[in-house]
Motif scaffolding. Structure first.
Motif, short mmCIF file in Angstrom:
data_model
loop_
_atom_site.label_atom_id
_atom_site.label_comp_id
_atom_site.label_asym_id
_atom_site.label_seq_id
_atom_site.Cartn_x
_atom_site.Cartn_y
_atom_site.Cartn_z
N LEU A 1 19.53 15.02 -4.30
CA LEU A 1 18.49 15.44 -5.24
C LEU A 1 19.02 16.36 -6.34
N ALA A 2 20.35 16.49 -6.45
CA ALA A 2 20.94 17.45 -7.38
C ALA A 2 20.54 17.20 -8.82
N ASP A 3 20.36 15.93 -9.20
CA ASP A 3 20.06 15.60 -10.60
C ASP A 3 18.57 15.47 -10.88
N VAL A 4 17.73 15.73 -9.88
CA VAL A 4 16.28 15.64 -10.06
C VAL A 4 15.77 16.90 -10.74
N ALA A 5 14.87 16.74 -11.71
CA ALA A 5 14.30 17.90 -12.41
C ALA A 5 13.66 18.84 -11.40
N PRO A 6 13.82 20.16 -11.57
CA PRO A 6 13.28 21.12 -10.58
C PRO A 6 11.80 20.92 -10.28
N ALA A 7 11.00 20.59 -11.29
CA ALA A 7 9.57 20.41 -11.06
C ALA A 7 9.27 19.21 -10.17
N GLN A 8 10.17 18.23 -10.18
CA GLN A 8 9.97 17.02 -9.38
C GLN A 8 10.62 17.09 -8.00
N ARG A 9 11.44 18.11 -7.79
CA ARG A 9 12.24 18.17 -6.57
C ARG A 9 11.43 18.32 -5.29
N PRO A 10 10.34 19.12 -5.25
CA PRO A 10 9.58 19.21 -4.00
C PRO A 10 9.02 17.87 -3.51
N ALA A 11 8.49 17.06 -4.44
CA ALA A 11 7.98 15.75 -4.05
C ALA A 11 9.11 14.84 -3.60
N ALA A 12 10.23 14.88 -4.32
CA ALA A 12 11.37 14.05 -3.95
C ALA A 12 11.90 14.43 -2.57
N LYS A 13 11.95 15.73 -2.30
CA LYS A 13 12.45 16.18 -1.00
C LYS A 13 11.55 15.69 0.13
N LEU A 14 10.24 15.80 -0.04
CA LEU A 14 9.33 15.33 1.01
C LEU A 14 9.48 13.83 1.24
N ALA A 15 9.56 13.06 0.17
CA ALA A 15 9.69 11.61 0.31
C ALA A 15 11.01 11.25 1.00
N LEU A 16 12.09 11.95 0.64
CA LEU A 16 13.39 11.63 1.24
C LEU A 16 13.46 12.09 2.69
N VAL B 1 0.83 -1.21 0.00
CA VAL B 1 0.00 0.00 0.00
C VAL B 1 0.86 1.26 0.00
N ALA B 2 1.83 1.31 0.91
CA ALA B 2 2.69 2.49 0.98
C ALA B 2 3.56 2.61 -0.26
N GLY B 3 3.97 1.48 -0.79
CA GLY B 3 4.79 1.52 -2.00
C GLY B 3 4.10 2.13 -3.19
N GLU B 4 2.76 2.04 -3.21
CA GLU B 4 2.02 2.61 -4.34
C GLU B 4 2.10 4.14 -4.39
N GLY B 5 2.58 4.76 -3.32
CA GLY B 5 2.77 6.21 -3.34
C GLY B 5 3.85 6.66 -4.30
N ASP B 6 4.59 5.71 -4.87
CA ASP B 6 5.64 6.09 -5.80
C ASP B 6 5.10 6.76 -7.06
N HIS B 7 3.79 6.59 -7.33
CA HIS B 7 3.23 7.21 -8.54
C HIS B 7 3.16 8.74 -8.42
N LEU B 8 3.36 9.25 -7.21
CA LEU B 8 3.34 10.69 -7.00
C LEU B 8 4.71 11.33 -7.27
N LEU B 9 5.67 10.51 -7.66
CA LEU B 9 7.01 10.98 -7.99
C LEU B 9 7.31 10.71 -9.46
N GLY B 10 8.02 11.64 -10.08
CA GLY B 10 8.51 11.39 -11.43
C GLY B 10 9.63 10.36 -11.38
N ASP B 11 10.02 9.87 -12.56
CA ASP B 11 11.02 8.80 -12.62
C ASP B 11 12.34 9.19 -11.96
N SER B 12 12.85 10.38 -12.29
CA SER B 12 14.14 10.78 -11.73
C SER B 12 14.04 11.01 -10.22
N ALA B 13 12.90 11.52 -9.77
CA ALA B 13 12.70 11.74 -8.34
C ALA B 13 12.64 10.41 -7.60
#
Length: 334
Positions: free
Chosen positions: A267-282, A229-241
């Motif tokens: 997160l340096a290589d994550v696209a700027p638009a995807q970075r907020p979601a990646a930061k929260l997840a990390l 269930v928790a793993g399905e949250g990955d759809h809220l992140l882009g591929d690079s994130a």
């Protein structure tokens, strides 16, 4: 009146329906509290709510291992994860078992006087770094491992979504208040509950193979559902994130990240638009106590799905990614 909820609006108990109402009812019956802030804050995502409760019930609340021993594990993990809300809550529950001195000893990080409790406490505080099997009878191992993994997940969700205060004005930090709270819950906490009664709440939810450490116990079924269930949250992140979060957690040494230069480096290589979601997840994975208003605001402003349910699911993905890393390193009892 101040509430402990930071970023989501919970489903009130009187307005709950369907799966949410079923979970709330079982929590009230088996945990003895009709309004538990953790589960209320997960309620926008009913599947995360149900799987988290099932994992907690089938490892900590039900089973054969002594409840006080499992509360020592829950408190030890919470201390290691810097989750004062959970430390306070499980200090109260240790009081409820009748172990008053033990409760206050572990709350301040002291070594329990009982050797068995001391070994379990040391194991629990090191579960993110040591990879050892729990020092307990073989028949109790699944409950102790399940409790530890449950709290590695719960601590991350609590630290991300709730304030530090279990009670208004921090009243839970008073030994007197904690003792009184424990006595109020004593009758419920000291009951011996049968295992497996939370599993019907998981019907229709994603799942997967049960882990080897569970040895067929219901906690394994609950963990498999929580993992899926928790793993399905990955759809809220882009591929690079997604890749950046997974790689950073895979490289994690179990210690708390540095205060400077993190998480911008991973997160340096994550696209700027995807970075907020990646930061929260990390942050949810490795330093949930650092989730700040600005992080959530940046994620909401980035566009796309930004509901309370999305936030719970995104944080759950980060949390379970870390939990899976911890689980993979734990030794399975022979």
């Amino acid at each position: 009146m101040p509430t402990p909820y930071r970023y989501v609006t919970p489903v009130p108990t009187e307005a709950a329906a369907g799966l949410i109402a079923q979970v709330y009812a079982q929590i009230a019956r088996d945990f003895g509290m009709a309004r538990m802030p953790l589960f209320l804050t997960l309620s926008p995502a009913p599947e995360v709510l149900a799987a988290t409760w099932a994992m907690l019930r089938e490892s900590l609340v039900a089973g054969q291992a002594p409840r006080a021993a499992k509360e020592v594990v829950a408190t030890g993990v919470s201390l290691a994860n810097k989750c004062p809300f959970c430390v306070d809550a499980h200090t109260v529950l240790l009081h409820a078992t009748g172990e008053h001195e033990l409760a206050e000893t572990v709350a301040r990080g002291g070594k329990p006087s009982d050797p068995e409790h001391a070994r379990l406490f040391a194991w629990a505080t090191g579960t993110a770094t040591s990879g050892q099997a729990p020092p307990c009878p073989e028949g109790h191992a699944a409950e102790h491992i399940g409790t530890a993994l449950a709290f590695h997940f719960i601590n991350r969700m609590v630290s991300s979504l709730l304030t530090d205060d279990l009670l208004p004005a921090g009243l839970q930090r008073s030994r007197l208040v904690r003792g009184l709270g424990g006595r109020a819950l004593a009758k419920t906490v000291r009951r011996r509950l049968p295992q497996g009664e939370a599993l019907p709440l998981l019907h229709g939810l994603p799942s997967g193979p049960a882990p080897a450490w569970a040895a067929g116990a219901p906690a394994g079924t609950a963990f498999a559902a929580l993992r899926a269930v928790a793993g399905e949250g990955d759809h809220l992140l882009g591929d690079s994130a997604r890749e950046a979060v997974v790689e950073a957690v895979a490289a994690w040494d179990g210690e708390h990240p540095p205060l400077s230069g993190w998480p911008s480096g991973p997160l340096a290589d994550v696209a700027p638009a995807q970075r907020p979601a990646a930061k929260l997840a990390l942050l949810a994975a490795l330093a949930p106590y650092r989730v700040a208003d600005a992080d959530v605001a940046a994620w909401r402003e980035a566009g796309g799905g930004r509901s309370d349910a999305d936030l719970v699911r995104l944080l759950a993905f980060g949390a379970i990614t870390a939990v899976r890393r911890i689980e993979a390193a734990l030794a399975v009892p022979a």
